[in-house]
Design a protein around this motif. Structure first.
Motif, PDB file in Angstrom:
ATOM      1  N   GLU A   1      26.588   1.198 116.215  1.00 25.69           N
ATOM      2  CA  GLU A   1      26.331   0.146 115.394  1.00 25.69           C
ATOM      3  C   GLU A   1      25.836   0.312 113.943  1.00 25.69           C
ATOM      4  O   GLU A   1      26.377   0.182 112.929  1.00 25.69           O
ATOM      5  CB  GLU A   1      25.898  -1.366 115.788  1.00 25.69           C
ATOM      6  CG  GLU A   1      26.738  -1.939 116.679  1.00 25.69           C
ATOM      7  CD  GLU A   1      27.965  -2.461 116.095  1.00 25.69           C
ATOM      8  OE1 GLU A   1      27.727  -3.114 115.163  1.00 25.69           O
ATOM      9  OE2 GLU A   1      29.177  -2.316 116.508  1.00 25.69           O
TER      10      GLU A   1
ATOM     11  N   PRO B   1      27.820  -9.385 104.629  1.00 21.62           N
ATOM     12  CA  PRO B   1      29.118  -9.956 104.887  1.00 21.62           C
ATOM     13  C   PRO B   1      28.886 -11.230 105.963  1.00 21.62           C
ATOM     14  O   PRO B   1      28.054 -10.797 106.971  1.00 21.62           O
ATOM     15  CB  PRO B   1      30.112  -9.021 105.607  1.00 21.62           C
ATOM     16  CG  PRO B   1      28.880  -8.018 105.957  1.00 21.62           C
ATOM     17  CD  PRO B   1      27.831  -7.928 105.013  1.00 21.62           C
ATOM     18  N   HIS B   2      29.364 -12.276 105.719  1.00 20.81           N
ATOM     19  CA  HIS B   2      29.041 -13.355 106.594  1.00 20.81           C
ATOM     20  C   HIS B   2      30.235 -14.422 106.143  1.00 20.81           C
ATOM     21  O   HIS B   2      30.590 -14.886 104.881  1.00 20.81           O
ATOM     22  CB  HIS B   2      27.620 -14.161 106.235  1.00 20.81           C
ATOM     23  CG  HIS B   2      27.596 -15.378 107.064  1.00 20.81           C
ATOM     24  ND1 HIS B   2      27.627 -15.488 108.412  1.00 20.81           N
ATOM     25  CD2 HIS B   2      27.605 -16.571 106.476  1.00 20.81           C
ATOM     26  CE1 HIS B   2      27.530 -16.768 108.719  1.00 20.81           C
ATOM     27  NE2 HIS B   2      27.599 -17.441 107.993  1.00 20.81           N
ATOM     28  N   TRP B   3      30.978 -14.933 107.078  1.00 18.78           N
ATOM     29  CA  TRP B   3      32.272 -15.832 106.926  1.00 18.78           C
ATOM     30  C   TRP B   3      32.163 -16.922 107.951  1.00 18.78           C
ATOM     31  O   TRP B   3      32.491 -16.553 109.293  1.00 18.78           O
ATOM     32  CB  TRP B   3      33.544 -14.958 107.141  1.00 18.78           C
ATOM     33  CG  TRP B   3      34.488 -16.012 106.831  1.00 18.78           C
ATOM     34  CD1 TRP B   3      35.398 -16.446 107.844  1.00 18.78           C
ATOM     35  CD2 TRP B   3      35.141 -16.621 105.732  1.00 18.78           C
ATOM     36  NE1 TRP B   3      36.183 -17.240 107.129  1.00 18.78           N
ATOM     37  CE2 TRP B   3      36.034 -17.527 105.971  1.00 18.78           C
ATOM     38  CE3 TRP B   3      34.640 -16.601 104.257  1.00 18.78           C
ATOM     39  CZ2 TRP B   3      36.814 -18.201 104.973  1.00 18.78           C
ATOM     40  CZ3 TRP B   3      35.192 -17.376 103.387  1.00 18.78           C
ATOM     41  CH2 TRP B   3      36.260 -17.973 103.730  1.00 18.78           C
TER      42      TRP B   3
ATOM     43  N   LEU C   1      30.606   4.327 101.907  1.00 19.58           N
ATOM     44  CA  LEU C   1      31.949   4.213 101.419  1.00 19.58           C
ATOM     45  C   LEU C   1      31.868   3.153 100.056  1.00 19.58           C
ATOM     46  O   LEU C   1      32.316   3.380  99.210  1.00 19.58           O
ATOM     47  CB  LEU C   1      32.832   3.607 102.242  1.00 19.58           C
ATOM     48  CG  LEU C   1      34.335   3.295 102.142  1.00 19.58           C
ATOM     49  CD1 LEU C   1      34.741   4.686 101.699  1.00 19.58           C
ATOM     50  CD2 LEU C   1      34.918   2.458 103.302  1.00 19.58           C
ATOM     51  N   ILE C   2      30.976   2.156 100.442  1.00 15.76           N
ATOM     52  CA  ILE C   2      30.842   1.026  99.107  1.00 15.76           C
ATOM     53  C   ILE C   2      30.461   1.769  97.972  1.00 15.76           C
ATOM     54  O   ILE C   2      30.713   1.663  96.905  1.00 15.76           O
ATOM     55  CB  ILE C   2      29.939  -0.046  99.519  1.00 15.76           C
ATOM     56  CG1 ILE C   2      30.970  -0.820 100.393  1.00 15.76           C
ATOM     57  CG2 ILE C   2      29.799  -1.003  98.302  1.00 15.76           C
ATOM     58  CD1 ILE C   2      30.078  -2.029 101.133  1.00 15.76           C
TER      59      ILE C   2
ATOM     60  N   ASP D   1      27.828   4.069 107.423  1.00 11.81           N
ATOM     61  CA  ASP D   1      29.134   4.453 106.874  1.00 11.81           C
ATOM     62  C   ASP D   1      29.682   3.611 106.017  1.00 11.81           C
ATOM     63  O   ASP D   1      30.357   3.939 105.008  1.00 11.81           O
ATOM     64  CB  ASP D   1      30.126   4.675 108.015  1.00 11.81           C
ATOM     65  CG  ASP D   1      29.784   6.057 108.764  1.00 11.81           C
ATOM     66  OD1 ASP D   1      28.920   6.892 108.257  1.00 11.81           O
ATOM     67  OD2 ASP D   1      30.262   6.299 110.129  1.00 11.81           O
ATOM     68  N   ARG D   2      29.654   2.221 106.126  1.00 12.83           N
ATOM     69  CA  ARG D   2      30.394   1.130 105.397  1.00 12.83           C
ATOM     70  C   ARG D   2      29.402   1.325 103.892  1.00 12.83           C
ATOM     71  O   ARG D   2      30.220   1.268 102.824  1.00 12.83           O
ATOM     72  CB  ARG D   2      30.297   0.106 106.060  1.00 12.83           C
ATOM     73  CG  ARG D   2      30.629  -1.199 105.306  1.00 12.83           C
ATOM     74  CD  ARG D   2      30.176  -2.640 105.938  1.00 12.83           C
ATOM     75  NE  ARG D   2      30.650  -3.675 105.219  1.00 12.83           N
ATOM     76  CZ  ARG D   2      29.950  -4.252 104.255  1.00 12.83           C
ATOM     77  NH1 ARG D   2      28.757  -3.798 104.319  1.00 12.83           N
ATOM     78  NH2 ARG D   2      30.355  -5.433 103.643  1.00 12.83           N
TER      79      ARG D   2
ATOM     80  N   LYS E   1      25.057   3.310 112.562  1.00 11.12           N
ATOM     81  CA  LYS E   1      25.732   4.454 112.206  1.00 11.12           C
ATOM     82  C   LYS E   1      26.948   3.732 111.331  1.00 11.12           C
ATOM     83  O   LYS E   1      27.507   4.313 110.237  1.00 11.12           O
ATOM     84  CB  LYS E   1      26.325   5.522 112.990  1.00 11.12           C
ATOM     85  CG  LYS E   1      26.912   6.613 112.226  1.00 11.12           C
ATOM     86  CD  LYS E   1      26.987   7.728 113.272  1.00 11.12           C
ATOM     87  CE  LYS E   1      27.712   8.815 112.438  1.00 11.12           C
ATOM     88  NZ  LYS E   1      28.725   8.646 111.533  1.00 11.12           N
ATOM     89  N   ARG E   2      27.825   2.929 111.904  1.00 11.49           N
ATOM     90  CA  ARG E   2      29.010   2.336 111.302  1.00 11.49           C
ATOM     91  C   ARG E   2      28.595   1.519 110.112  1.00 11.49           C
ATOM     92  O   ARG E   2      29.255   1.609 109.077  1.00 11.49           O
ATOM     93  CB  ARG E   2      29.870   1.686 112.327  1.00 11.49           C
ATOM     94  CG  ARG E   2      31.163   2.060 112.145  1.00 11.49           C
ATOM     95  CD  ARG E   2      32.104   1.189 113.236  1.00 11.49           C
ATOM     96  NE  ARG E   2      31.568   1.313 114.616  1.00 11.49           N
ATOM     97  CZ  ARG E   2      32.127   0.456 115.659  1.00 11.49           C
ATOM     98  NH1 ARG E   2      32.947  -0.637 115.448  1.00 11.49           N
ATOM     99  NH2 ARG E   2      31.891   0.611 116.554  1.00 11.49           N
TER     100      ARG E   2
END
Lengths: 493, 232
Positions: A349, A397-399, A359-360, A355-356, A351-352
């Motif tokens: 989790e 991020p929250h939706w 990337l941004i 990575d995100r 690590k991902r």
């Protein structure tokens, strides 16, 4: 009650030259500055004062009075640097020191004076230490900042002390100019017949405020201790920067990267030692012919990793046009924030998420962080205001799920359709040069506008239309309008 | 025990033996953690499978839906790249029925070149990114080959939404997706091209009462079911 010690450095620009060992100071010498459209004397040394030169005099007059006067224009930047050096030095006297530009320091000496054997001894000790540094000073000690400043500048002695609670009497004999008021206000007060602080104290403050403005009463309140005015010491913020000067200019990208590597190692090591990271790094490359080229990169979270820095700088560096080479580099960390250590991983989790962010950063540094966005919910019933796009760097991020079924594509403004066979909704219509026949329709869903906002105030009717061609469109109509126009507001999956 | 069953158990035993025998050899051949990686095929429902580490082209009026299904199957991060005019029409209140809106990162490029660069970077990024490239026209062979190489390096999946006519490209598969006139809604997915011979025609439809269903959509994203599959 706090005790404030004000150090006034009346001859700071001259003292700077004395400290440099300027031999011209032995004769008549003055510092000049351009004021009110003329070169004027701002500071004059003893010999010059004796010869009749006065601060504030026009340079031409001073030269007429004293023909062998040597002058030098003032250098505010270097004078401020000297003042800042003294500000750091004053740590030896009190832990709470603030600058009082352009030529003073303020120390909160509450609880410090007894270490020197009393306030008078402390003032004398300060003067001795300053004269060792070849700096002339005058000192005022009082209960308030304004009082101490006034005593330092207008007191009779070199160390003027107003004992606790006697500030009112100590200030009474001083002229109004001691209160650090604007010159205009002082002359207005003089015209009203008020010349000493005692006369001001005799007036009702409401009268003073009405006639001369609140600034006067506020200054008076601060000086007499009726309103709090504490010394706010400012710790010097650490600067995370490193620079490198080379004997010969360099121009190859590999060489530039080597330089950046060394600078990044230095800066990041210091950031790391303080457990901080920076969100922005700025690299200045000074070319021998074209001057400074500032390059900047950003990060989605505080970063202190030299490798990441190098990776993000690779593109701006490759874009840099260097013809004759560059020989001066400076790397500076900006937007420094503490790094909160997190457990790196039990699963993938973290690590991902990492990575995100990488990337941004990569995308944002090239195409701009304002072009990399995420959705954020807004509280509204109007379809196009249910969400907004915000920069991905700044937002978590929250939706929260929206309550109504909405199309996946929303056209704002809605796209006009040509009605072929009228109906409600139209039985046949053309949209984007394609012909559609309505098979089934659900609706209308009536949405009233937000009347409290300055926007389109028409009521809207939405229909979900299944066309025979397959596409599911969201048709829009404004009921009550003279012309029955239809629009496509969106498209369902 | 029937003949078929016996065969089955023997087969499974042989398989377990094989897996038991393998690890030592695999360890030397594969990088650490290779065995723990997520499956290399995305299941879109109804037997539609997409290979990861590849670029797939989608065209047609409901190409968005195909891409969203793939994104939902892939999980975060999902990058939706396009020109501003295309990205601005996306409505998260509608998307939420099909994928996790939190996973979505939007990239608004100002030119085609920037768009392709961003897609290349995203596909190359470590960890595997689901990259949806909303292209105003089509990809040339060279461009698609570059994206394909990037996808192989990163291990994510690339979906190119084509607005124009398809041309020769290096994509793994090409799909044509059209909505159908029916209730509940359904879609025709046709695999027009498959490098490994994946071809077929699918009629997908929403599971009963699921479409845009409130509450339910929160956890179980809309599931599509296979109604008919016939090889094209």
């Amino acid at each position: 009650m706090p005790r404030i010690l004000s150090i006034w450095l009346p001859q700071l620009p001259l003292d700077r030259r004395v400290r440099q060992g300027d031999t011209r100071l032995s004769g008549t010498f003055a510092i000049t500055a351009e004021e009110r459209n003329a070169w004027r004397v701002t500071h004059a040394n003893g010999a010059a004062l004796k010869a009749g030169v006065k601060p504030g005099q026009a340079l031409a007059d001073a030269r007429a009075i004293c023909p062998d006067l040597l002058t030098e224009p003032s250098d505010p930047v270097r004078e401020e640097l000297l003042l800042r050096a003294l500000w750091r030095w004053a740590d030896a006297l009190s832990p709470r020191v603030s600058l009082d530009p352009p030529d003073g320091l303020l120390l909160d000496i509450g609880g410090c004076a007894h270490l020197f054997g009393g306030e008078l001894e402390m003032g004398r000790e300060t003067l001795t230490r300053l004269s060792d540094l070849q700096v002339q000073a005058r000192i005022g000690i009082a209960d308030t900042k304004g009082g101490a400043q006034a005593l330092a500048r207008f007191g009779a002695e070199t160390v003027n002390i107003a004992a606790a609670g006697t500030l009112r009497q100590a200030l009474a004999d001083l002229p109004i100019a001691a209160l650090a008021l604007p010159e205009k206000l002082v002359s207005e007060l003089a015209r009203a017949g008020l010349s000493t602080v005692a006369q001001l104290q005799g007036q009702a403050s409401a009268e003073l405020a009405r006639r001369f403005g609140l600034q006067l009463t506020r200054t008076l309140d601060h000086a007499l201790g009726r309103a709090p005015d504490p010394v706010t010491p400012k710790a010097a913020d650490p600067v995370y920067a490193a620079r490198m000067t080379l004997p010969e200019p360099i121009g190859f990208v590999e060489d530039l990267e080597q330089v950046l590597q060394r600078l990044a190692d230095q800066v990041c090591a210091r950031l790391e030692a303080d457990q901080c990271g920076a969100r922005q790094f700025r690299l200045t490359v000074r070319c021998v012919d074209t001057g400074d080229h500032p390059l900047a990169i950003g990060f989605a979270r505080p970063c202190s990793d030299p490798a990441a820095l190098l990776r993000q700088f690779a593109h701006p560096l490759s874009q840099l046009e260097i013809e004759y080479g560059a020989d001066w580099f400076r790397l500076c960390a900006e937007h420094v924030e503490p790094i909160r250590l997190k457990q790196t991983s039990f699963g993938d989790e973290a690590k991902r998420a990492d990575d995100r962010l990488v990337l941004i950063e990569t995308l944002g540094n090239r195409i701009g962080f304002d072009h990399v966005r995420v959705f954020r919910a807004k509280d509204s019933h109007v379809p196009e205001h249910e969400f907004e796009q915000v920069e991905a760097v700044q937002a978590e991020p929250h939706w929260p799920a929206a309550p109504r079924v909405r199309p996946i594509r929303l056209f704002t403004p809605p796209e006009y359709v040509e009605v072929e066979t009228p109906g409600r909704p139209p039985k046949a219509f053309k949209w984007r040069r394609m012909a559609f026949l309505s098979e089934t329709a659900q609706g209308p869903e009536r949405i009233t506008p937000r009347w409290f906002r300055d926007e389109d105030l028409r009521t809207r009717d939405y229909w979900k239309v299944q066309t025979r061609e397959g596409r599911r469109l969201w048709l829009l109509n404004y009921p009550g309008e003279a012309t029955e126009d239809w629009y496509v507001a969106g498209e369902f999956a | 025990m029937g003949q078929a069953e016996r065969q089955q158990t023997e087969k499974s035993r042989a398989e377990t033996l094989a897996t038991k025998a393998q690890p030592a050899a695999l360890k030397t051949l594969l990088p650490p953690g290779a065995l723990l990686r997520r499956p290399q095929v995305l299941e879109l429902g109804g037997g539609v499978r997409l290979r990861k580490g590849r670029v797939h082209e989608v065209s047609g009026a409901s190409a968005d839906l195909f891409a969203m299904r793939a994104a939902a199957a892939h999980g975060q991060p999902v990058l939706w790249l396009g020109l501003y005019r295309d990205i601005v029409t996306l409505n998260p209140a509608g998307l939420q029925a099909w994928l996790e809106v939190e996973d979505l990162i939007l990239v608004e490029a100002v030119s085609r070149g920037e768009l392709l660069w961003a897609a290349d970077q995203a596909l190359r990024a470590s960890g595997g990114v689901c990259t949806i490239l909303d292209l105003p026209d089509t990809l040339s062979l060279k461009e698609s080959r570059r994206l394909q190489l990037a996808a192989e390096q990163g291990g994510g999946i690339g979906l190119v939404l084509l607005r124009g006519p398809a041309s020769t490209s290096a994509a793994q598969t090409r799909w044509d997706c059209q909505p159908c006139c029916s209730t509940p809604p359904s879609w025709d997915w046709v695999c027009l091209k498959g490098k490994n011979g994946e071809a077929g025609r699918w009629r997908m439809r929403c599971e009963e009462g699921q479409e845009g269903g409130r509450g339910k959509a929160q956890n179980a994203k809309n599931t599509l079911h296979l109604a008919a599959a016939a090889s094209a």
